[in-house]
Each structure stands twice: as C-alpha cells, then as structure tokens.
Design a protein around this motif. Structure first.
Motif, PDB file in Angstrom:
ATOM      1  N   PRO B 110       0.822  -1.214   0.000  1.00 37.92           N
ATOM      2  CA  PRO B 110       0.000   0.000   0.000  1.00 37.92           C
ATOM      3  C   PRO B 110       0.860   1.270   0.000  1.00 37.92           C
ATOM      4  CG  PRO B 110      -0.709  -1.524   1.717  1.00 37.92           C
ATOM      5  CD  PRO B 110       0.574  -2.062   1.177  1.00 37.92           C
ATOM      6  N   VAL B 111       0.457   2.250  -0.805  1.00 35.80           N
ATOM      7  CA  VAL B 111       1.148   3.535  -0.851  1.00 35.80           C
ATOM      8  C   VAL B 111       0.155   4.610  -0.420  1.00 35.80           C
ATOM      9  CG1 VAL B 111       2.281   5.239  -2.321  1.00 35.80           C
ATOM     10  CG2 VAL B 111       2.667   2.798  -2.726  1.00 35.80           C
ATOM     11  N   VAL B 112       0.489   5.351   0.630  1.00 38.26           N
ATOM     12  CA  VAL B 112      -0.346   6.473   1.055  1.00 38.26           C
ATOM     13  C   VAL B 112       0.465   7.741   0.798  1.00 38.26           C
ATOM     14  CG1 VAL B 112      -1.501   7.598   2.975  1.00 38.26           C
ATOM     15  CG2 VAL B 112      -1.535   5.119   2.795  1.00 38.26           C
ATOM     16  N   ALA B 113      -0.107   8.650   0.014  1.00 35.68           N
ATOM     17  CA  ALA B 113       0.643   9.841  -0.376  1.00 35.68           C
ATOM     18  C   ALA B 113      -0.022  11.091   0.172  1.00 35.68           C
ATOM     19  CB  ALA B 113       0.730   9.920  -1.890  1.00 35.68           C
ATOM     20  N   THR B 114       0.769  12.157   0.289  1.00 39.69           N
ATOM     21  CA  THR B 114       0.184  13.467   0.585  1.00 39.69           C
ATOM     22  C   THR B 114       1.011  14.553  -0.106  1.00 39.69           C
ATOM     23  OG1 THR B 114      -0.790  14.816   2.311  1.00 39.69           O
ATOM     24  CG2 THR B 114       1.432  14.032   2.732  1.00 39.69           C
ATOM     25  N   SER B 115       0.576  15.798   0.045  1.00 40.54           N
ATOM     26  CA  SER B 115       1.211  16.933  -0.632  1.00 40.54           C
ATOM     27  C   SER B 115       1.176  16.755  -2.146  1.00 40.54           C
ATOM     28  CB  SER B 115       2.663  17.142  -0.182  1.00 40.54           C
ATOM     29  OG  SER B 115       2.784  17.008   1.209  1.00 40.54           O
TER      30      SER B 115
END
Lengths: 304, 315
Positions: B110-115
């Motif tokens: 799983p990849v959780v991204a922000t910005s």
C-alpha cells in the motif's frame, strides 16, 4: 535492525539505475575523455531525453522508437553547443552552460509547460520499469552492450580516429588536414544523443519525467567515469582495450548507485544522505591507491 | 584481481556493520517507509503529522524508515526500490515524484501519499472517480476556495494596497493555474495586478526586486520553488502567501490548509490500512481540508501591520 539480505534484495534496483546512469556516462566519456571538452550541456540534454520519451509514449509512439527519437533530440542539443563553440567561438564550458540554460525552457515546452509528467507502467508499455528490476537490468545491459559495440567500432573508423586525434592534440590534428571544428560538433552531438537516450530510459524506469531530473547529471556522470577508470586502470598503465574502458564507465555508474543504496540501507540521518554518498564514493576511489598487496588484507581486517 | 580485492573489502565492511538479527517474533510491528522529496517546511510538517497519527493509533507498534531524496527526483526511485526490497508494510510518499516512484516500484505494497495536488495527473488516471483503483490512496493539498479567501485577505490586512504582484515560478503548472484564478478575484475587488514570474530558482531575487518596485503587495501561490528557495530579505513589500510554509518563510499572512493536518489525515488512512486491512483501492483520496487564517508575527511586525484576533501564528 540492519539486515544484510535486505541490502542484497535492493541490489538489482540499484544496479539497474546505476546502469542507466552508466549509459549516460558513456555519452559523457566521448566529450570528457576522448574529445577533452568539458561539456555541461548534459544536465539539460538528459532532461530533454526524458521529456521527449515520455511525451512520445503518451502520444502512442512505441517506447523503443521514442527512445531513438530522444537520441536525435539529444544530438540536436549537442549540435547547438557545437555551433556556439565552433562558429560563435564561445569557450567550451560556457557553450555548454548556455545550451543547458536554454534547454530548461525548451524541456518545459516539450513537457507541455508542466514540470512533471507521469508515465505510469500500468497504462503504458515501457522498455523497463522499477516494478521489475531484473528485467530492467537486462534491458539496460543490452543498451549498454550495443552502445559500447557501436562506439568501439565508430572510434576505429577514419572519422572516429579523427575525433580522437582532435581530442589528443588539436593543433596536430589540424596540421594533418582534419577539420577539427567538424569533429567537435560530431562528438558533441553523439555524446548528447547518448545522454538523452539514457534520460529516456530513466524516465521509463522511474515512471515520470521531471524538468529537473538532469540537474547534477554531469556530477554523477563524471563520478561514474572516474570510479570506473580508477578500478580498471589502477596503477598498471598498460594498454587497456577501449571497449573495457567504456565498460568501466558503466560499472562506475553501478558502483555509484550501490553506494547510495548502502547509505540508505545504513539508515543514517536522512539529511546527511548526500554527505555520506560522497564519503562512500571517496572510499571506493581511494581504496586501490591507499593499500597494496598484503597490507591491504591487513587493513581490511583491521577495519572491522 | 584488483577489482576482486575491492569487492572483498566492501563486503567485509558491510558484514562488519550488519549486526543481523533474527526474524521478529511476537506482536506485529509495522515497518513503514517514509519517502519525502525534499527538505521543505510544508513537506516536513506533513511527514510529522503522518508519523504522529500512526503513533497515536499504533503506539510503539510501528517503526519508520525515513528517507529524503534531498531534492533529487531520481533518488526517489532508489529509495522506493529500497523500501520494496525491505518488504515494508506501507510506503508513505510525500510529494508528487515520491508518489510516482513508489507507485512504479510496487503494485502490492500500500502507498499512502500526501502533498500531491492531483492524484489523477500524477498517476495518468483519465477517468477520475475519487479513488485510484490501485494500491495508492492519500490526501491532496488542493485547497478548495483558498484563493478567494486569500484575495479577500489582501483587502482585509492592507486596505490601502492598490497594486498586487503575482509572483511564482512559470514552470509550475499548479502556480500558473492559481495565478489565472486569483486574477478574477482581484478584478472583482478592483485591485490592479501584474504577474512577475521566473523559471529558474536562481532568478528569484532579481524578479522579486522588480515585483516589489511595482507593487504595494505581493501574492505568492503554493509554489514549490518559492517555498524552497525564496528568502524574507528579497521582498521589500508585504507578501500574502498561498500556504503556511511560504508564509513562515516570507509572508505576513495566509489562509492555508495545514500540511500537518493533511499529513495527519494520511496517517489515519495508513492506520486503517494496516490495522483493518482496508484496501487502498477503495479508500477515496481526501481532497478538501479545513483552512485557517495564519500570520507570521515577525514579518507582520516588520511592516507594522495589525493582525486581527482570529489569526493564528505560524510556527
């Protein structure tokens, strides 16, 4: 928490990325070692290759064709530097810098005035990708081998020899009736073409082109060439086959990226990554010079 | 031969460093890889928020492998590769190239991204449904309605200002889009405006001088180049910033989403994935966040601007 097997598992990815930058170093080798011309165009032409490749693949062009067109785009960039230097008589480093600056804007236009363009491996058929690092190594290896073979052949031809003569002693070459300006332009084009090609490979590998992806490319390229030459030339100054010299640049790129891999694996403070990468490369470079024969063994053991 | 010796030396060095431990037993400790593009106020805050959220949910059952590409986008791929090789339980990708490298590196972890402003653009998704449909989810830094509030803020804080310079890096499509939008709001408020742009961070100082000569107030959108490279001394006129990080650096005030909050929200999503086994493909990307009025006490004081009481100071 450090596990040696984790480092080994990360190795294929580091090798693949190192080979891609090693191919870039092959291009740089032509100007830096053969032509004896410090060409700073590469920071720009690397991004150009990445941008051209990504935009063409998105437009539906097969990846291999896109990479070859990127090569041509890189040649054009080299041509501009050659023109600035030979026709407008601008000093080598400045010619390269001017082209590099100009390419920043041109690369933005190629990318559709965006700084970043994605090329997702789920949606496009790419030559190589970080998703499958072993395959990426194979593809990069084929590109490197073919390029080395072509360069080996080319620099044995009359034209290639004339370029080498220009790099060795341009006055003498001129006296022999060689058009040295023409040789410089050809070498710069070829060099930047290869650099752009490797930019195209990297964009596919990482899944995006970024306008600043080539920033610092010259540093990585030079590091790769020098690491390679230190390892292969060492202290015995015997004649070394030209193809091995070229191969050493690719291996230098691999060692550079393995160094970064080791720094990441050691989980050092993140802000110090670049510092430790530099230190590790310095260690690689100095090992063959610092110790000889039996002493080396002792030192290696004492260090642990 | 020489090569062999070097390889041997390096291997010895490595084995010497690698006090290898056996497999972890007992309670599952989650191993989370944190991949950040560059040292940058806003991104640092987002990472901090992400880690705080996971620590709140998981206590000491989570360890972070925190890596920073130091601004070198090609290093994102090296780091993503390392995380996949380490078989981390989840990758937190902070900024667009970090997300792109992580999603290229794996379609299972799983990849959780922000910005990331647009997940659709970052991942080549044509029919955006609010979910990626893959192993990726996260929180966007797109602040809905922020520009209109920022335009109003210019009038609120600087009622005498007539000329607004819009200052940004022309290479950032995100900034160009914001400039297009805010011009409409400035027109509606009867303010004169002009764009001052640069394409290379080395030109910031020079363009800033031109902007400050012409304008009464400078507006800077959420521009990464300004956020990373501009400095307070370059601006002789007050700056209204597009986000918190830029406000902290050069601005008097902003209406901003908090990068700490979008990072924290991403951390909560990560906890949901790790603890409950939720599939990131079904977790919608969070695209709106609360905004607050913020001010920079030292810079506002320098220009002698009075700040209303509903403002909070940027840290």
């Amino acid at each position: 928490m450090l596990s040696f097997s984790a480092l080994l598992r990360a190795l294929p990815g580091n090798i693949a990325q190192g080979m891609i930058w090693g191919i870039m170093a092959l291009g740089l080798y032509i100007t830096y070692k053969i032509l004896n011309f410090s060409d700073l165009t590469v920071d720009g032409s690397f991004s150009t290759g990445a941008a051209v490749t990504v935009m063409l693949i998105i437009a539906g062009c097969p990846a291999i064709v896109a990479v070859l067109i990127a090569f041509v785009a890189g040649c054009l960039a080299g041509l501009v530097t050659g023109f600035l230097h030979t026709v407008l008589k601008i000093a080598p480093i400045l010619s390269g810098i001017l082209t590099q600056i100009a390419l920043y804007s041109i690369n933005l236009h190629i990318l559709g005035n965006k700084a970043n363009q994605a090329i997702n491996v789920n949606d496009y058929s790419l030559l190589l990708t970080l998703r499958n690092t072993k395959m990426a190594i194979l593809v990069a290896l084929i590109f490197a081998a073919v390029l080395i073979a072509i360069l080996y052949w080319f620099f044995g031809t009359e034209l290639g020899s004339a370029i080498r003569a220009t790099g060795n002693n341009s006055q003498m070459a001129k006296a022999q009736g060689i058009n040295i300006d023409k040789m410089k332009v050809i070498a710069l084009s070829l060099s930047n073409g290869i650099v752009a090609l490797s930019g195209g490979l990297l964009a596919q590998y990482q899944g995006f082109a970024d306008v600043s992806v080539g920033r610092g490319a010259i540093v990585i390229g030079l590091a790769a060439i020098i690491i390679g030459s230190v390892i292969f030339e060492g202290k015995n100054k015997k004649e070394i086959n030209f193809s091995i010299l070229l191969g050493s640049a690719v291996i230098g790129g691999i060692i550079y990226y393995i160094s970064i891999g080791i720094v990441l694996w050691l989980k050092l403070p993140t802000n110090d990554m670049k510092l430790f990468t530099a230190i590790l490369v310095a260690v690689f470079l100095s090992v063959p010079n610092l110790s000889l024969g039996k002493k080396k063994e002792d030192k290696a053991n004492a260090g642990n | 031969m020489k090569k062999l010796l070097i390889v041997l030396f390096v291997l010895l060095l490595l084995v010497g460093c690698s006090g290898e431990k056996g497999g972890d037993e007992g309670d599952k400790v989650f191993n989370v890889g944190v991949l950040q593009l560059i040292q940058h106020d806003a991104l640092d805050k987002a990472t901090e928020g992400f880690k705080d959220a996971l620590k709140d949910k998981l206590g000491d059952k989570v360890v972070f492998d925190e890596q920073n590409a130091s601004g070198d986008s090609a290093n994102c791929a090296v780091i993503a590769n390392q995380f996949v090789a380490n078989d981390v339980d989840l990758i937190f990708a902070n900024a667009t190239p970090a997300l792109q490298a992580a999603s290229t590196a794996t379609d299972t972890i799983p990849v959780v991204a922000t910005s990331v402003t647009s997940f659709a653009a970052a991942l080549n998704i044509d029919n955006w449904t609010g979910m990626t449909g893959t192993n990726v989810t996260g929180t966007s830094d797109l602040a809905v309605g922020a520009l209109e509030k920022q335009a109003a803020q210019i009038v609120e804080l600087l009622p005498d200002a007539k000329k607004v310079a819009i200052f940004y890096c022309s290479a950032e499509p995100n900034s160009v889009a914001q400039a297009d939008e805010i011009e409409g709001y400035l027109d509606a408020l009867g303010l004169e405006h002009q764009r001052f742009t640069f394409s290379d961070s080395n030109d910031i100082a020079q363009v800033a001088v031109n902007a400050c000569e012409w304008a009464d107030v400078v507006f800077v959108p959420t521009d990464n180049a300004v956020a990373s490279y501009a400095s307070e001394d370059q601006f002789s006129k007050p700056v209204i910033a597009g986000e918190e990080g830029i406000c902290k650096r050069i601005g008097i005030a902003t209406v901003s989403l908090s990068y700490y909050q979008i990072g924290y929200k991403a951390g909560e999503m990560a906890a949901d994935i790790l603890i409950n086994g939720t599939d990131p493909a079904t977790l919608p990307v969070v695209e709106e966040s609360e905004m607050s009025k913020m001010y920079n006490p030292s810079i506002a004081a320098k220009f002698g601007i009075e700040i209303p009481s509903d403002y909070i100071a940027v840290e």
